[in-house]
Design a protein around this motif. Structure first.
Motif, PDB file in Angstrom:
ATOM      1  N   MET A   1       1.645  67.203  -5.751  1.00 45.09           N
ATOM      2  CA  MET A   1       2.361  67.834  -6.865  1.00 45.09           C
ATOM      3  C   MET A   1       3.679  67.112  -7.131  1.00 45.09           C
ATOM      4  N   PHE A   2       4.423  66.836  -6.070  1.00 42.37           N
ATOM      5  CA  PHE A   2       5.715  66.190  -6.260  1.00 42.37           C
ATOM      6  C   PHE A   2       5.582  64.709  -6.597  1.00 42.37           C
TER       7      PHE A   2
ATOM      8  N   ASP B   1       8.946  75.275 -10.789  1.00 44.00           N
ATOM      9  CA  ASP B   1       8.811  76.708 -10.487  1.00 44.00           C
ATOM     10  C   ASP B   1       7.376  77.064 -10.110  1.00 44.00           C
ATOM     11  N   SER B   2       6.406  76.417 -10.747  1.00 45.82           N
ATOM     12  CA  SER B   2       5.004  76.677 -10.394  1.00 45.82           C
ATOM     13  C   SER B   2       4.698  76.221  -8.973  1.00 45.82           C
ATOM     14  N   THR B   3       5.320  75.128  -8.554  1.00 42.54           N
ATOM     15  CA  THR B   3       5.111  74.650  -7.190  1.00 42.54           C
ATOM     16  C   THR B   3       5.673  75.653  -6.189  1.00 42.54           C
ATOM     17  N   ILE B   4       6.854  76.174  -6.478  1.00 40.82           N
ATOM     18  CA  ILE B   4       7.448  77.175  -5.593  1.00 40.82           C
ATOM     19  C   ILE B   4       6.577  78.426  -5.552  1.00 40.82           C
TER      20      ILE B   4
ATOM     21  N   SER C   1       6.586  76.346   3.505  1.00 41.30           N
ATOM     22  CA  SER C   1       8.017  76.550   3.673  1.00 41.30           C
ATOM     23  C   SER C   1       8.785  76.308   2.373  1.00 41.30           C
ATOM     24  N   LEU C   2       9.570  77.305   1.958  1.00 40.13           N
ATOM     25  CA  LEU C   2      10.376  77.146   0.754  1.00 40.13           C
ATOM     26  C   LEU C   2      11.469  76.104   0.964  1.00 40.13           C
ATOM     27  N   SER C   3      11.971  75.982   2.182  1.00 37.92           N
ATOM     28  CA  SER C   3      12.995  74.971   2.446  1.00 37.92           C
ATOM     29  C   SER C   3      12.413  73.566   2.359  1.00 37.92           C
ATOM     30  N   THR C   4      11.163  73.399   2.802  1.00 40.61           N
ATOM     31  CA  THR C   4      10.496  72.098   2.670  1.00 40.61           C
ATOM     32  C   THR C   4      10.298  71.746   1.200  1.00 40.61           C
ATOM     33  N   ILE C   5       9.901  72.739   0.413  1.00 43.31           N
ATOM     34  CA  ILE C   5       9.716  72.516  -1.018  1.00 43.31           C
ATOM     35  C   ILE C   5      11.039  72.118  -1.662  1.00 43.31           C
ATOM     36  N   GLU C   6      12.125  72.760  -1.271  1.00 43.11           N
ATOM     37  CA  GLU C   6      13.431  72.409  -1.818  1.00 43.11           C
ATOM     38  C   GLU C   6      13.821  70.980  -1.455  1.00 43.11           C
TER      39      GLU C   6
ATOM     40  N   ALA D   1      12.322  64.269  -5.225  1.00 44.18           N
ATOM     41  CA  ALA D   1      11.532  63.884  -6.397  1.00 44.18           C
ATOM     42  C   ALA D   1      12.316  63.930  -7.700  1.00 44.18           C
ATOM     43  N   GLN D   2      13.275  64.851  -7.819  1.00 40.76           N
ATOM     44  CA  GLN D   2      13.939  65.033  -9.110  1.00 40.76           C
ATOM     45  C   GLN D   2      15.444  65.202  -9.022  1.00 40.76           C
ATOM     46  N   GLY D   3      16.016  65.130  -7.831  1.00 42.00           N
ATOM     47  CA  GLY D   3      17.454  65.293  -7.696  1.00 42.00           C
ATOM     48  C   GLY D   3      17.884  66.667  -8.186  1.00 42.00           C
ATOM     49  N   ASP D   4      18.956  66.713  -8.987  1.00 35.77           N
ATOM     50  CA  ASP D   4      19.425  67.993  -9.522  1.00 35.77           C
ATOM     51  C   ASP D   4      18.882  68.268 -10.923  1.00 35.77           C
ATOM     52  N   PHE D   5      17.891  67.495 -11.325  1.00 31.67           N
ATOM     53  CA  PHE D   5      17.288  67.641 -12.653  1.00 31.67           C
ATOM     54  C   PHE D   5      16.495  68.950 -12.733  1.00 31.67           C
ATOM     55  N   SER D   6      16.752  69.743 -13.763  1.00 31.70           N
ATOM     56  CA  SER D   6      16.029  71.014 -13.914  1.00 31.70           C
ATOM     57  C   SER D   6      15.953  71.384 -15.389  1.00 31.70           C
ATOM     58  N   PRO D   7      15.088  72.346 -15.748  1.00 34.04           N
ATOM     59  CA  PRO D   7      14.970  72.743 -17.158  1.00 34.04           C
ATOM     60  C   PRO D   7      16.254  73.369 -17.687  1.00 34.04           C
ATOM     61  N   ASP D   8      16.459  73.229 -18.994  1.00 35.53           N
ATOM     62  CA  ASP D   8      17.552  73.946 -19.649  1.00 35.53           C
ATOM     63  C   ASP D   8      17.209  75.430 -19.761  1.00 35.53           C
TER      64      ASP D   8
END
Length: 215
Positions: free
Chosen positions: A74-75, A103-106, A116-121, A127-134
């Motif tokens: 996924m990542f 969000d779907s991956t989480i 693990s949610l911490s592993t996903i984080e 994979a994307q740094g601090d990049f996120s949706p607006d």
């Protein structure tokens, strides 16, 4: 850095909540008011990521796919997608509408699979740094409602059931809990009741964008 005139809008939710239909409706509206719009999806969105998507969604593999392998794929697809499609579009000032994102991956691999949610984080940062949706539109409906719709649609279109659609209802109920937990924790979310008729859902989605300054 994102161009302030562009926007990255993601649509999230379980199966059968109407993401594809509402993305197309929003794309049509945005184009009608002069925006350049890119519609894409995850996993997928580029030739490399689409190949990964095929392996992730294929219902029958000769060997079971390990949950961690699923997460890493996924990542991998996402890193390619962000680099090759999403960032360049935003830098041009385009609006990007994406069917699913991190969000779907989480929700699916974290809450659904129990990874693990911490592993996903950690993978998210890689994979994307601090990049996120607006903004993120969460089309929310009970898992039973969404799956009934998804399976009916598959039968109507004679579509092959994908690997995720074969999961038990409890998996989708956990994923829904994950989406709602994310929506409670981040202000970029806009929850729309997707148990309504599709027309009513679309009206609510478009209303978020039709009021000047709302988004």
């Amino acid at each position: 850095m994102q161009n302030p005139t562009g926007r990255f809008i993601t649509f999230e939710g379980g199966e059968g909540v109407g993401k594809s239909t509402n993305i197309q409706a929003l794309a049509e509206y945005l184009r009608s008011i002069g925006k350049t719009v890119i519609v894409t999806r995850e996993p997928g969105g580029t030739p490399i990521a689409e190949k990964i998507r095929n392996d992730l969604l294929k219902a029958h593999h000769e060997e079971p796919m390990a949950p961690m392998a699923e997460l890493l794929l996924m990542f991998a697809a996402r890193a390619q997608h962000v680099d090759a499609v999403i960032r360049p579009a935003l830098e041009r000032g385009d609006w990007v509408l994406c069917d699913r994102f991190t969000d779907s991956t989480i929700a699916y691999q974290g809450y659904g699979r129990g990874l693990s949610l911490s592993t996903i984080e950690q993978l998210k940062t890689m994979a994307q740094g601090d990049f996120s949706p607006d903004h993120t539109i969460l089309l929310d409906a009970p898992a039973s409602v969404g799956m009934t719709r998804a399976r009916a649609r598959g039968e109507e279109l004679n579509e092959e059931t994908d690997r995720f659609e074969t999961e038990e209802m409890a998996f989708f109920e956990r994923a829904r809990e994950g989406f709602l937990a994310l929506a409670r924790s981040e202000s970029r979310f806009h929850i729309v009741d997707a148990s309504q008729s599709l027309d009513d859902v679309t009206k609510q989605v478009l209303a978020l964008f039709e009021i000047e300054g709302n988004i």
